[in-house]
Design an enzyme around this catalytic site. Structure first.
Site, PDB file in Angstrom:
ATOM      1  CB  SER A  41      -0.845  -0.022   1.274  1.00  0.00           C
ATOM      2  OG  SER A  41      -1.438   1.226   1.493  1.00  0.00           O
ATOM      3  CE  LYS A  75      -1.504  -4.459   3.360  1.00  0.00           C
ATOM      4  NZ  LYS A  75      -1.834  -5.759   2.803  1.00  0.00           N
ATOM      5  CE1 TYR A  89      -3.840  -2.762   5.620  1.00  0.00           C
ATOM      6  CE2 TYR A  89      -3.423  -0.419   5.211  1.00  0.00           C
ATOM      7  CZ  TYR A  89      -3.676  -1.699   4.739  1.00  0.00           C
ATOM      8  OH  TYR A  89      -3.748  -1.910   3.388  1.00  0.00           O
TER       9      TYR A  89
HETATM   10  P1  NAD Z   1     -11.077  -6.829   1.284  1.00  0.00           P
HETATM   11  O1  NAD Z   1     -11.262  -6.827   2.760  1.00  0.00           O
HETATM   12  O2  NAD Z   1     -12.252  -6.525   0.425  1.00  0.00           O
HETATM   13  O3  NAD Z   1     -10.475  -8.237   0.803  1.00  0.00           O
HETATM   14  C1  NAD Z   1      -9.669  -9.032   1.631  1.00  0.00           C
HETATM   15  C2  NAD Z   1     -10.213 -10.452   1.559  1.00  0.00           C
HETATM   16  O4  NAD Z   1      -9.381 -11.302   2.335  1.00  0.00           O
HETATM   17  C3  NAD Z   1     -11.633 -10.582   2.111  1.00  0.00           C
HETATM   18  O5  NAD Z   1     -12.436 -11.278   1.198  1.00  0.00           O
HETATM   19  C4  NAD Z   1     -11.450 -11.367   3.412  1.00  0.00           C
HETATM   20  O6  NAD Z   1     -12.581 -12.185   3.682  1.00  0.00           O
HETATM   21  C5  NAD Z   1     -10.204 -12.159   3.111  1.00  0.00           C
HETATM   22  N1  NAD Z   1      -9.396 -12.547   4.273  1.00  0.00           N
HETATM   23  C6  NAD Z   1      -8.902 -11.749   5.257  1.00  0.00           C
HETATM   24  N2  NAD Z   1      -8.128 -12.471   6.094  1.00  0.00           N
HETATM   25  C7  NAD Z   1      -8.129 -13.747   5.633  1.00  0.00           C
HETATM   26  C8  NAD Z   1      -7.501 -14.941   6.050  1.00  0.00           C
HETATM   27  N3  NAD Z   1      -6.725 -14.988   7.128  1.00  0.00           N
HETATM   28  N4  NAD Z   1      -7.726 -16.065   5.322  1.00  0.00           N
HETATM   29  C9  NAD Z   1      -8.522 -16.053   4.218  1.00  0.00           C
HETATM   30  N5  NAD Z   1      -9.130 -14.947   3.781  1.00  0.00           N
HETATM   31  C10 NAD Z   1      -8.932 -13.798   4.472  1.00  0.00           C
HETATM   32  O7  NAD Z   1      -9.880  -5.825   0.978  1.00  0.00           O
HETATM   33  P2  NAD Z   1      -9.377  -5.234  -0.423  1.00  0.00           P
HETATM   34  O8  NAD Z   1      -9.734  -3.794  -0.460  1.00  0.00           O
HETATM   35  O9  NAD Z   1      -9.770  -6.115  -1.518  1.00  0.00           O
HETATM   36  O10 NAD Z   1      -7.801  -5.305  -0.177  1.00  0.00           O
HETATM   37  C11 NAD Z   1      -7.043  -6.434  -0.591  1.00  0.00           C
HETATM   38  C12 NAD Z   1      -5.616  -6.243  -0.126  1.00  0.00           C
HETATM   39  O11 NAD Z   1      -5.117  -5.011  -0.646  1.00  0.00           O
HETATM   40  C13 NAD Z   1      -5.453  -6.175   1.387  1.00  0.00           C
HETATM   41  O12 NAD Z   1      -4.259  -6.823   1.725  1.00  0.00           O
HETATM   42  C14 NAD Z   1      -5.328  -4.687   1.639  1.00  0.00           C
HETATM   43  O13 NAD Z   1      -4.603  -4.414   2.806  1.00  0.00           O
HETATM   44  C15 NAD Z   1      -4.595  -4.213   0.397  1.00  0.00           C
HETATM   45  N6  NAD Z   1      -4.824  -2.782   0.097  1.00  0.00           N
HETATM   46  C16 NAD Z   1      -6.099  -2.317  -0.040  1.00  0.00           C
HETATM   47  C17 NAD Z   1      -6.290  -0.963  -0.309  1.00  0.00           C
HETATM   48  C18 NAD Z   1      -7.690  -0.401  -0.434  1.00  0.00           C
HETATM   49  O14 NAD Z   1      -7.838   0.826  -0.367  1.00  0.00           O
HETATM   50  N7  NAD Z   1      -8.715  -1.201  -0.653  1.00  0.00           N
HETATM   51  C19 NAD Z   1      -5.197  -0.094  -0.436  1.00  0.00           C
HETATM   52  C20 NAD Z   1      -3.925  -0.613  -0.309  1.00  0.00           C
HETATM   53  C21 NAD Z   1      -3.734  -1.977  -0.048  1.00  0.00           C
HETATM   54  N1  UFG Z   2     -12.201  11.921   3.419  1.00  0.00           N
HETATM   55  C1  UFG Z   2     -13.196  12.826   3.752  1.00  0.00           C
HETATM   56  N2  UFG Z   2     -14.356  12.348   4.278  1.00  0.00           N
HETATM   57  C2  UFG Z   2     -14.583  11.011   4.477  1.00  0.00           C
HETATM   58  C3  UFG Z   2     -13.551  10.093   4.128  1.00  0.00           C
HETATM   59  C4  UFG Z   2     -12.373  10.581   3.610  1.00  0.00           C
HETATM   60  O1  UFG Z   2     -13.030  14.042   3.579  1.00  0.00           O
HETATM   61  O2  UFG Z   2     -15.659  10.646   4.969  1.00  0.00           O
HETATM   62  C5  UFG Z   2     -10.954  12.421   2.806  1.00  0.00           C
HETATM   63  C6  UFG Z   2      -9.697  12.107   3.595  1.00  0.00           C
HETATM   64  O3  UFG Z   2      -9.452  13.109   4.546  1.00  0.00           O
HETATM   65  C7  UFG Z   2      -8.638  12.041   2.480  1.00  0.00           C
HETATM   66  C8  UFG Z   2      -9.417  11.510   1.274  1.00  0.00           C
HETATM   67  O4  UFG Z   2     -10.788  11.758   1.568  1.00  0.00           O
HETATM   68  O5  UFG Z   2      -8.187  13.338   2.176  1.00  0.00           O
HETATM   69  C9  UFG Z   2      -9.229  10.018   1.041  1.00  0.00           C
HETATM   70  O6  UFG Z   2      -9.523   9.309   2.246  1.00  0.00           O
HETATM   71  P1  UFG Z   2      -9.717   7.720   2.274  1.00  0.00           P
HETATM   72  O7  UFG Z   2     -10.083   7.350   3.666  1.00  0.00           O
HETATM   73  O8  UFG Z   2     -10.647   7.317   1.183  1.00  0.00           O
HETATM   74  O9  UFG Z   2      -8.287   7.164   1.871  1.00  0.00           O
HETATM   75  P2  UFG Z   2      -6.863   7.370   2.574  1.00  0.00           P
HETATM   76  O10 UFG Z   2      -5.971   8.008   1.559  1.00  0.00           O
HETATM   77  O11 UFG Z   2      -6.974   8.020   3.881  1.00  0.00           O
HETATM   78  O12 UFG Z   2      -6.435   5.867   2.865  1.00  0.00           O
HETATM   79  C10 UFG Z   2      -6.520   4.851   1.872  1.00  0.00           C
HETATM   80  C11 UFG Z   2      -6.732   3.494   2.525  1.00  0.00           C
HETATM   81  C12 UFG Z   2      -5.516   3.106   3.311  1.00  0.00           C
HETATM   82  C13 UFG Z   2      -4.306   3.154   2.441  1.00  0.00           C
HETATM   83  C14 UFG Z   2      -4.169   4.529   1.819  1.00  0.00           C
HETATM   84  C15 UFG Z   2      -3.013   4.571   0.864  1.00  0.00           C
HETATM   85  O13 UFG Z   2      -7.840   3.530   3.401  1.00  0.00           O
HETATM   86  O14 UFG Z   2      -5.658   1.791   3.761  1.00  0.00           O
HETATM   87  O15 UFG Z   2      -5.365   4.846   1.102  1.00  0.00           O
HETATM   88  O16 UFG Z   2      -3.126   3.552  -0.064  1.00  0.00           O
HETATM   89  F1  UFG Z   2      -3.224   2.912   3.193  1.00  0.00           F
END
Ligand code: NAD
Ligand code: UFG
Length: 336
Positions: A124, A152, A148
């Site tokens: 991330s 990572k 979190y």
């Molecule tokens: P998500 O929660 O939708 O998907 C994660 C999936 O993993 C879920 O289906 C959950 O049921 C499964 N899971 C969790 N722990 C498990 C375990 N121990 N065994 C089997 N299954 C398990 O999340 P996402 O948004 O699809 O994110 C996927 C990956 O990308 C995560 O590692 C997350 O940290 C990373 N990531 C997400 C974002 C974001 O903004 N969505 C940003 C950066 C990184």
């Molecule tokens: N924001 C608002 N109102 C809300 C939610 C968010 O104004 O209700 C603003 C935040 O302050 C920020 C922007 O919208 O400026 C984006 O916020 P998000 O919560 O959507 O995303 P972040 O950038 O804070 O974090 C996300 C994921 C993290 C990841 C990060 C970088 O949630 O897990 O992107 O990849 F680490």
């Protein structure tokens, strides 16, 4: 290739499975549904008209992993499974260290046992902490502000250590910026339970009148309109980045961290206005104080992804907003 996708029922995982199947790969999904729903499996098959194997279970279950590797000729793994809520990780750090670290260690041990050494890992942009320079290059300094993010960074280090110990590993650490949007079919997307933490799911709930208005966290940042700037990337582009990364691990050994973003920064108000204009809907909002831990701006330099993966995001902010809302409309129709 035959690819094990952990967390393949989740938001990014489900879109990636669709693109892997479209690209002709065979897929085995392992998910425990801790943050997803079984119904997504049908939707993935409906979109692709292709089938894949699914195993319900936990990545921390090493015996189950061994069984999967014994039965299936897995050639590479994409590891999405993990918890991802920043706020919850501050309140309950052990839950995050346990699931995110332990599942990765179990997976690596079993991969080693079966000599499967090609891995794409979901990292991330959070590993860049509060960036001192923009855009963010992969060799920028790394730091984290919450458990979190620390999981990572720790996993990235573990994976680098694996490659030092055994140079036949091939690992790509994909550092995602802000994935939003949904598949254009509206059949899969992001639908968090309760009050969303992230901006786009919150906007969608306001559009659906489940929440009265958006709270914009601060308008006094040093950005063009004072609101936070992020690199939003369409989840289908992100999924295609994984297909490209699989192709890369097939050809090269070693470890590479690669940003997946668009390279463009949009403010909170840019996203709100774009959502309003493409969906012809008004999003009431109120400016409230900054959210603790938030940074002003974050966007990627994407030249490394272009160079190594021959991948570039194609979908613009309007498509992201259109597809996010379309997903909601399709879900509403299906539930009626
Ligand atoms: P998500 O929660 O939708 O998907 C994660 C999936 O993993 C879920 O289906 C959950 O049921 C499964 N899971 C969790 N722990 C498990 C375990 N121990 N065994 C089997 N299954 C398990 O999340 P996402 O948004 O699809 O994110 C996927 C990956 O990308 C995560 O590692 C997350 O940290 C990373 N990531 C997400 C974002 C974001 O903004 N969505 C940003 C950066 C990184
Ligand atoms: N924001 C608002 N109102 C809300 C939610 C968010 O104004 O209700 C603003 C935040 O302050 C920020 C922007 O919208 O400026 C984006 O916020 P998000 O919560 O959507 O995303 P972040 O950038 O804070 O974090 C996300 C994921 C993290 C990841 C990060 C970088 O949630 O897990 O992107 O990849 F680490």
């Amino acid at each position: 290739m035959k690819i094990l996708v952990t967390g393949g029922a989740g938001y990014i995982g489900s879109h990636t499975v669709v693109e892997l199947l479209n690209a002709g790969h065979e897929v085995v999904v392992l998910d425990n549904f801790s943050n997803s729903n079984e119904s997504v499996l049908n939707s993935m098959e409906q979109i692709t008209q292709k089938s894949f194997s699914f195993i319900r279970g936990d990545v921390q279950d090493k015996d189950l992993l061994k069984k999967i590797f014994e039965q299936e000729q897995i050639e590479a793994v994409i590891h999405f499974a993990g918890f991802k809520a920043v706020g919850e990780s501050v309140l309950n750090p052990l839950k995050y260290y346990e699931n995110n670290l332990f599942s990765t260690i179990c997976l690596l041990e079993v991969m080693n046992l079966f000599h499967v050494k090609k891995l794409v890992f979901s990292s991330s942009a959070t590993v860049y902490g509060n960036p001192s320079k923009l855009p963010i290059f992969e060799d920028s300094s790394l730091s984290t502000t919450n458990p979190y993010g620390t999981t990572k960074l720790m996993i990235e280090q573990i994976l680098r250590d694996m490659v030092v110990a055994d140079a036949t590993w091939s690992i790509v650490l994909l550092r995602y910026f802000n994935p939003i949007g949904a598949h254009e079919s509206g059949l899969i997307g992001e639908n968090p339970n309760g009050i969303p933490n992230n901006l786009m799911p919150y906007i969608v709930k306001v559009a659906n009148q489940e929440l009265p208005q958006l709270q914009v966290f601060g308008n006094d940042y040093d950005t063009k309109d004072g609101t936070g700037v992020r690199d939003y990337i369409h989840v289908v582009d992100l999924a295609l980045g994984h297909v490209a990364a699989i192709d890369y691990v097939k050809r090269y050994q070693g470890v590479e961290a690669i940003n997946l973003g668009t390279g463009h920064g949009y403010s909170v108000l840019d996203l709100v206005h774009s959502f309003e204009s493409v969906n012809h809907i008004s999003i009431p909002y109120q400016i409230v104080p900054r959210r603790p831990g938030d940074i002003a701006s974050c966007y990627a330099d994407v030249t490394k992804a272009q160079k190594l993966l021959n991948w570039k995001a194609q979908k613009d902010i309007n498509m992201m907003c259109k597809d996010a809302y379309h997903y909601l409309e399709v879900q509403k129709k299906q539930n009626h």
